[in-house]
Design a protein around this motif. Structure first.
Motif, PDB file in Angstrom:
ATOM      1  N   UNK A 100      -6.561   8.866 -22.478  1.00 33.21           N
ATOM      2  CA  UNK A 100      -8.087   7.853 -21.723  1.00 33.21           C
ATOM      3  C   UNK A 100      -7.693   6.941 -22.379  1.00 33.21           C
ATOM      4  N   UNK A 101      -8.102   6.526 -20.589  1.00 32.46           N
ATOM      5  CA  UNK A 101      -7.987   4.775 -20.597  1.00 32.46           C
ATOM      6  C   UNK A 101      -9.433   4.281 -20.697  1.00 32.46           C
ATOM      7  N   UNK A 102     -10.175   4.144 -19.476  1.00 32.93           N
ATOM      8  CA  UNK A 102     -11.184   4.303 -20.115  1.00 32.93           C
ATOM      9  C   UNK A 102     -12.818   5.540 -20.305  1.00 32.93           C
ATOM     10  N   UNK A 103     -13.369   5.327 -21.064  1.00 37.29           N
ATOM     11  CA  UNK A 103     -14.356   6.022 -21.355  1.00 37.29           C
ATOM     12  C   UNK A 103     -16.278   5.884 -21.780  1.00 37.29           C
ATOM     13  N   UNK A 104     -17.171   6.661 -21.703  1.00 42.19           N
ATOM     14  CA  UNK A 104     -18.388   6.098 -21.568  1.00 42.19           C
ATOM     15  C   UNK A 104     -18.462   7.251 -23.008  1.00 42.19           C
ATOM     16  N   UNK A 105     -19.486   6.083 -24.170  1.00 36.73           N
ATOM     17  CA  UNK A 105     -19.193   6.970 -25.158  1.00 36.73           C
ATOM     18  C   UNK A 105     -21.367   7.881 -25.957  1.00 36.73           C
ATOM     19  N   UNK A 106     -21.701   8.710 -26.576  1.00 33.25           N
ATOM     20  CA  UNK A 106     -22.553   9.344 -25.496  1.00 33.25           C
ATOM     21  C   UNK A 106     -22.726  10.235 -27.237  1.00 33.25           C
ATOM     22  N   UNK A 107     -23.636   9.407 -28.456  1.00 36.10           N
ATOM     23  CA  UNK A 107     -23.474  10.225 -30.063  1.00 36.10           C
ATOM     24  C   UNK A 107     -24.975  10.556 -30.124  1.00 36.10           C
ATOM     25  N   UNK A 108     -24.986  11.822 -30.521  1.00 42.77           N
ATOM     26  CA  UNK A 108     -26.349  11.899 -31.212  1.00 42.77           C
ATOM     27  C   UNK A 108     -26.387  12.110 -33.402  1.00 42.77           C
ATOM     28  N   UNK A 109     -27.454  11.189 -33.777  1.00 42.53           N
ATOM     29  CA  UNK A 109     -27.442  11.299 -34.681  1.00 42.53           C
ATOM     30  C   UNK A 109     -26.741   9.900 -35.556  1.00 42.53           C
ATOM     31  N   UNK A 110     -25.853  10.676 -36.203  1.00 43.60           N
ATOM     32  CA  UNK A 110     -24.834   9.935 -37.052  1.00 43.60           C
ATOM     33  C   UNK A 110     -23.815   9.501 -36.017  1.00 43.60           C
ATOM     34  N   UNK A 111     -23.594  10.319 -35.188  1.00 39.03           N
ATOM     35  CA  UNK A 111     -22.383  10.164 -33.587  1.00 39.03           C
ATOM     36  C   UNK A 111     -23.019   9.241 -33.191  1.00 39.03           C
ATOM     37  N   UNK A 112     -24.479   8.889 -33.067  1.00 38.09           N
ATOM     38  CA  UNK A 112     -24.839   7.813 -32.072  1.00 38.09           C
ATOM     39  C   UNK A 112     -24.697   6.584 -32.954  1.00 38.09           C
TER      40      UNK A 112
END
Length: 263
Positions: A100-112
């Motif tokens: 992966x070169x670039x990406x968007x991160x989406x996290x829920x709860x502690x994943x955020x």
């Protein structure tokens, strides 16, 4: 829109991590990567990743953290630095293995929280961060809800809900959440050391009836990051907005990515 599903295991320090990808036909944009909550797994996202892929026209990926779901078991107790480790050790290893070169991160709860920490470490490789119900520090409200949850899981029927998703890993998964968060060593934790290093756009969503934390969490996030930030408080919504308010969450994610020109 047709969405192709594929699974792979990637090597990380200490074992193998299970990764699932939802690939819409013809999609070439940077993927959205989902980071699960303290008791979560790939399977527990249910139908949300596929719908997110269709609505955004982007590949969506999710992975089981080491010790969770279908990833390798862990036998040593989780440590208070587990969020730092995810951002500095495990996620970079996963992103590298997947190319992966670039990406968007989406996290829920502690994943955020992990998503924000990972974005601070990744620099311009992370194009945007979306958080749902993310904790930004240790709040009494959070600890009270965790104590209540720990008591409820003493009931075998309740504990079986964790075992359904994590099998023989279930006890480790539960302890990794409750015993770390309730420990004296974790009491002073916060995202503050990371927030000022996050320069990409950030969307912080939070339900106003979230039992695991107040709206002080998303406010701390949007006030602390260095880049453009958007706060969304969801009315009459608890700790799992993508399940309780799926359409609203999807609409806000779509408008956020479009308004910020995320490629």
């Amino acid at each position: 829109m047709a969405v192709a599903l594929s699974d792979v295991f990637v090597e990380v320090p200490g074992g193998r991590v299970f990764v699932r990808r939802w690939q819409p036909a013809g999609a070439a944009n940077a993927p959205i990567v989902l980071l699960h909550d303290s008791l979560g797994s790939v399977e527990q996202w249910r139908g949300f990743p596929e719908t997110l892929a269709v609505r955004t026209g982007r590949p969506v990926m999710a992975y089981d953290r080491l010790g969770f779901g279908q990833s390798s078991r862990r036998t040593t107790p989780a440590e208070p630095g587990f969020i730092d480790d995810e951002a500095r050790v495990y996620w970079p290893a996963i992103a590298g293995a997947l190319g992966l070169g670039q990406y968007v991160l989406l996290g829920h709860s502690v994943g955020g929280g992990m998503a924000l920490a990972a974005a601070a470490v990744a620099g311009d490789r992370c194009l945007a961060v979306i958080t749902e119900s993310a904790q930004a520090f240790v709040e009494d409200r959070t600890l009270s809800a965790i104590r209540e949850a720990r008591s409820s899981f003493a009931d075998e029927a309740q504990f079986s809900r964790i075992a359904r998703w994590h099998g023989e890993r279930a006890r480790w998964v539960l302890d990794a959440w409750t015993e770390v968060w309730l420990s004296a060593r974790f009491r002073g934790w916060s995202l503050d050391p990371y927030l000022g290093r996050v320069h990409c756009p950030v969307l912080a969503m939070h339900g106003d009836t979230d039992e695991f934390g107040s709206c002080a969490f998303p406010r701390r996030i949007v006030e602390g990051v260095a880049g453009p930030a958007r706060l969304e408080i969801l009315a009459a919504c608890g700790h799992v907005p993508h399940r309780e308010r799926e359409d609203e969450v999807l609409a806000r994610i779509g408008s956020f990515l479009a308004e910020n020109g995320v490629p």
